[in-house]
Scaffold this motif. Structure first.
Motif, mmCIF file in Angstrom:
data_model
loop_
_atom_site.group_PDB
_atom_site.id
_atom_site.type_symbol
_atom_site.label_atom_id
_atom_site.label_comp_id
_atom_site.label_asym_id
_atom_site.label_seq_id
_atom_site.Cartn_x
_atom_site.Cartn_y
_atom_site.Cartn_z
ATOM 1 N N HIS A 93 1.138 -1.341 0.639
ATOM 2 C CA HIS A 93 -0.330 0.248 0.005
ATOM 3 C C HIS A 93 0.475 1.370 -0.139
ATOM 4 O O HIS A 93 0.386 2.405 -0.810
ATOM 5 N N CYS A 94 1.928 1.240 0.798
ATOM 6 C CA CYS A 94 2.873 2.782 0.666
ATOM 7 C C CYS A 94 3.951 2.655 -0.495
ATOM 8 O O CYS A 94 3.626 4.117 -1.183
ATOM 9 N N ARG A 95 3.710 1.647 -0.616
ATOM 10 C CA ARG A 95 4.187 1.693 -2.379
ATOM 11 C C ARG A 95 3.647 1.955 -3.513
ATOM 12 O O ARG A 95 3.503 2.696 -4.602
ATOM 13 N N GLY A 96 2.331 1.964 -3.675
ATOM 14 C CA GLY A 96 1.180 2.155 -4.140
ATOM 15 C C GLY A 96 1.052 2.848 -4.054
ATOM 16 O O GLY A 96 0.921 3.737 -4.960
ATOM 17 N N LEU A 97 0.716 3.993 -3.117
ATOM 18 C CA LEU A 97 -0.038 4.773 -2.754
ATOM 19 C C LEU A 97 1.266 6.608 -3.678
ATOM 20 O O LEU A 97 1.268 7.436 -3.910
ATOM 21 N N ALA A 98 2.525 6.103 -3.416
ATOM 22 C CA ALA A 98 3.972 6.900 -3.335
ATOM 23 C C ALA A 98 4.143 6.856 -5.505
ATOM 24 O O ALA A 98 4.125 7.845 -5.345
ATOM 25 N N SER A 112 6.234 19.421 -2.140
ATOM 26 C CA SER A 112 5.594 18.597 -2.486
ATOM 27 C C SER A 112 6.226 16.773 -2.333
ATOM 28 O O SER A 112 5.182 15.275 -1.795
ATOM 29 N N ARG A 113 6.982 16.746 -3.108
ATOM 30 C CA ARG A 113 7.460 15.369 -2.636
ATOM 31 C C ARG A 113 7.926 15.230 -1.630
ATOM 32 O O ARG A 113 7.962 13.658 -1.248
ATOM 33 N N ARG A 114 8.769 15.459 -1.270
ATOM 34 C CA ARG A 114 9.429 15.998 0.228
ATOM 35 C C ARG A 114 8.544 15.812 1.246
ATOM 36 O O ARG A 114 8.350 14.967 1.675
ATOM 37 N N TYR A 115 6.911 16.009 1.164
ATOM 38 C CA TYR A 115 5.946 16.216 2.274
ATOM 39 C C TYR A 115 5.505 14.990 1.900
ATOM 40 O O TYR A 115 5.212 14.514 2.889
ATOM 41 N N PHE A 116 5.396 14.514 0.481
ATOM 42 C CA PHE A 116 4.019 13.297 0.930
ATOM 43 C C PHE A 116 5.090 12.347 0.851
ATOM 44 O O PHE A 116 5.164 10.904 1.607
ATOM 45 N N ALA A 117 6.749 12.321 1.157
ATOM 46 C CA ALA A 117 7.431 10.803 1.367
ATOM 47 C C ALA A 117 7.721 11.198 2.498
ATOM 48 O O ALA A 117 7.772 9.786 3.359
ATOM 49 N N ALA A 118 7.973 12.115 3.246
ATOM 50 C CA ALA A 118 7.931 11.691 4.600
ATOM 51 C C ALA A 118 6.689 11.138 5.639
ATOM 52 O O ALA A 118 6.845 10.739 6.658
ATOM 53 N N LEU A 119 5.710 12.411 4.712
ATOM 54 C CA LEU A 119 4.314 11.511 5.544
ATOM 55 C C LEU A 119 4.027 10.417 4.738
ATOM 56 O O LEU A 119 3.678 9.203 5.881
ATOM 57 N N ILE A 120 4.245 9.706 4.350
ATOM 58 C CA ILE A 120 3.720 7.928 3.834
ATOM 59 C C ILE A 120 4.673 7.540 4.489
ATOM 60 O O ILE A 120 4.983 5.985 5.499
ATOM 61 N N SER A 121 5.966 7.972 4.454
ATOM 62 C CA SER A 121 7.131 6.719 5.714
ATOM 63 C C SER A 121 7.192 7.317 7.078
ATOM 64 O O SER A 121 7.814 6.106 7.877
ATOM 65 N N ASN A 122 6.574 7.644 7.399
ATOM 66 C CA ASN A 122 5.865 8.108 8.872
ATOM 67 C C ASN A 122 5.048 7.412 9.321
ATOM 68 O O ASN A 122 5.560 6.939 10.780
ATOM 69 N N PHE A 123 4.186 6.765 7.688
ATOM 70 C CA PHE A 123 3.174 5.818 9.044
ATOM 71 C C PHE A 123 3.318 4.197 9.483
ATOM 72 O O PHE A 123 3.581 4.477 10.610
ATOM 73 N N SER A 273 10.764 -3.325 12.087
ATOM 74 C CA SER A 273 12.037 -2.329 12.222
ATOM 75 C C SER A 273 11.639 -2.032 10.766
ATOM 76 O O SER A 273 12.360 -0.551 10.310
ATOM 77 N N GLN A 274 13.036 -3.437 10.232
ATOM 78 C CA GLN A 274 13.853 -3.632 9.261
ATOM 79 C C GLN A 274 12.998 -2.725 8.027
ATOM 80 O O GLN A 274 12.504 -2.665 7.141
ATOM 81 N N LEU A 275 11.070 -3.435 8.227
ATOM 82 C CA LEU A 275 10.412 -3.421 7.291
ATOM 83 C C LEU A 275 9.637 -2.125 7.107
ATOM 84 O O LEU A 275 9.553 -1.549 5.700
ATOM 85 N N ALA A 276 9.326 -0.998 8.350
ATOM 86 C CA ALA A 276 8.833 0.320 8.224
ATOM 87 C C ALA A 276 10.182 1.025 7.764
ATOM 88 O O ALA A 276 10.527 2.199 6.556
ATOM 89 N N ASN A 277 11.493 0.373 7.696
ATOM 90 C CA ASN A 277 12.944 0.914 7.019
ATOM 91 C C ASN A 277 12.562 0.706 6.083
ATOM 92 O O ASN A 277 13.694 2.161 5.038
ATOM 93 N N LYS A 278 12.332 -0.404 5.301
ATOM 94 C CA LYS A 278 12.297 -0.115 4.057
ATOM 95 C C LYS A 278 11.773 0.138 3.223
ATOM 96 O O LYS A 278 11.628 0.791 1.849
ATOM 97 N N ILE A 279 10.434 0.549 3.327
ATOM 98 C CA ILE A 279 9.976 1.426 3.539
ATOM 99 C C ILE A 279 9.953 2.014 2.913
ATOM 100 O O ILE A 279 9.112 3.379 1.797
ATOM 101 N N ARG A 280 10.221 2.989 3.769
ATOM 102 C CA ARG A 280 10.887 4.933 3.875
ATOM 103 C C ARG A 280 11.845 5.025 3.033
ATOM 104 O O ARG A 280 12.070 5.261 1.977
ATOM 105 N N VAL A 281 12.693 3.321 2.881
ATOM 106 C CA VAL A 281 13.536 4.004 1.573
ATOM 107 C C VAL A 281 12.833 3.529 0.159
ATOM 108 O O VAL A 281 13.467 4.662 -0.882
ATOM 109 N N VAL A 283 9.389 4.862 -0.806
ATOM 110 C CA VAL A 283 9.127 5.843 -1.054
ATOM 111 C C VAL A 283 9.547 6.553 -1.415
ATOM 112 O O VAL A 283 9.975 7.708 -2.415
ATOM 113 N N HIS A 284 10.951 6.786 -1.218
ATOM 114 C CA HIS A 284 11.830 8.120 -1.352
ATOM 115 C C HIS A 284 12.446 8.014 -2.806
ATOM 116 O O HIS A 284 12.917 8.431 -3.393
ATOM 117 N N ASP A 285 13.112 6.255 -3.139
ATOM 118 C CA ASP A 285 13.038 6.125 -3.827
ATOM 119 C C ASP A 285 12.045 6.068 -5.406
ATOM 120 O O ASP A 285 11.948 7.066 -6.676
#
Length: 307
Positions: A93-98, A112-123, A273-281, A283-285
């Motif tokens: 879902h996070c990757r699809g939304l990004a 705007s890209r930084r804003y959405f990347a931060a919000l999606i990664s924070n979830f 923890s690993q999964l959450a950080n993997k999502i962050r990477v 989404v930013h990519d």
């Protein structure tokens, strides 16, 4: 989480002591050995008491206990597997939304890209903190305009999704997003909320106390009478036989207790923890936003690895 190759038995056995559960299990098995030795000495050497328990009754108890342990193990693993399945859905879902947001935002809309990347990664980071009882806000991506509200929110993941919904609606009002785009974006937002609710359900609904207490008491009684039943035919060999039986029964119960709450910090819990950080990477990519190398390195497994 312990990472290992399932086909390499000897290397896995060599590292079996790395688990806190195994160390506690071995201590309890040693106590059973001491108890069995005391029973053997009392009966064989001093004839302190002469208690006879029928083998048929003992076999019947063993059958009942085995059925309970099977049910206990299956129930615990179902919770563990459901937790992993939910976090797999969250990754999608996070990757699809990004991907949807990246497709509609202009390439030069860096803010705007930084804003959405931060919000999606924070979830996922906020959800991980919620499931473990404490959110580390310093780990979240910087969003100065909403951070204070997040700190005071009752449910931080829900508040983040609410901000995402508001931000998507603002894009619709300025006609960057059309109603057609909403049809593909909304399922991801709803899916994130569904994962949040399901994970909270698993965390807040443990195995009923009466059932947990009953099976622990049953195992205790069974182990207590096992030396008495086996002593007449096995003699002092009853002690190691009893310890092996206790290792199996206590081990199954303790492993079930550990994995029935899969979001904790035990060695066999899920690597959220690993999964959450993997999502962050990811989404930013997808959104073409730079991410500090130190945060990228958090994807590496901080768990016991058996090579």
């Amino acid at each position: 989480m312990i990472v290992y190759k399932s086909g390499e038995w000897w290397k896995a056995l060599w590292h079996f002591h790395t688990s806190e559960v195994i160390r506690l299990l071995l201590f309890r098995v040693a106590m059973v050995g001491v108890y069995g030795s005391a029973i053997a000495v009392a009966i064989l050497e001093f004839h302190s008491f002469n208690l006879v328990i029928g083998r048929e009754y003992f076999s019947f108890l063993g059958i009942m206990l085995s059925l309970l342990l099977v049910f206990r193990t299956n129930t615990a693993y179902d919770r563990y597997y459901e937790g992993r399945r939910l976090w797999g859905q969250l990754v999608s879902h996070c990757r699809g939304l990004a991907m949807e947001i990246n497709a509609v935002l202009p390439r030069d809309a860096a803010q705007s890209r930084r804003y959405f990347a931060a919000l999606i990664s924070n979830f996922p980071l906020a959800l991980k903190g919620t499931l473990r009882g404490r959110i580390n806000f310093d780990q979240l991506e910087a969003t100065p305009d909403i951070m204070e509200r997040l700190r005071s929110a009752e449910s931080v993941p829900t508040t983040i999704v609410a901000y995402l919904q508001e931000s998507v609606e603002q894009l619709r009002r300025v006609e960057i997003i059309t109603p057609t785009h909403l049809l593909t974006i909304k399922p991801h937002l709803l899916g994130m909320m569904e994962v949040n609710g399901s994970c909270e359900r698993i965390k807040a609904t443990p195995i009923p106390f009466s059932y947990s207490f009953f099976i622990k008491m049953f195992i205790t009684i069974f182990i207590a009478i096992m030396p008495i039943v086996l002593l007449s035919t096995c003699g002092y060999f009853m002690v190691p036989i009893t310890m092996i039986g206790a290792y199996v029964m206590l081990g199954l119960e303790m492993i079930g207790t550990e994995i029935e709450q899969p979001f904790g910090l035990d060695s066999n819990d899920l690597p959220i923890s690993q999964l959450a950080n993997k999502i962050r990477v990811s989404v930013h990519d997808v959104l073409r936003v730079d991410l500090h190398e130190q945060k990228r390195q958090l994807v590496a497994l901080p768990y016991s690895v058996i090579h």
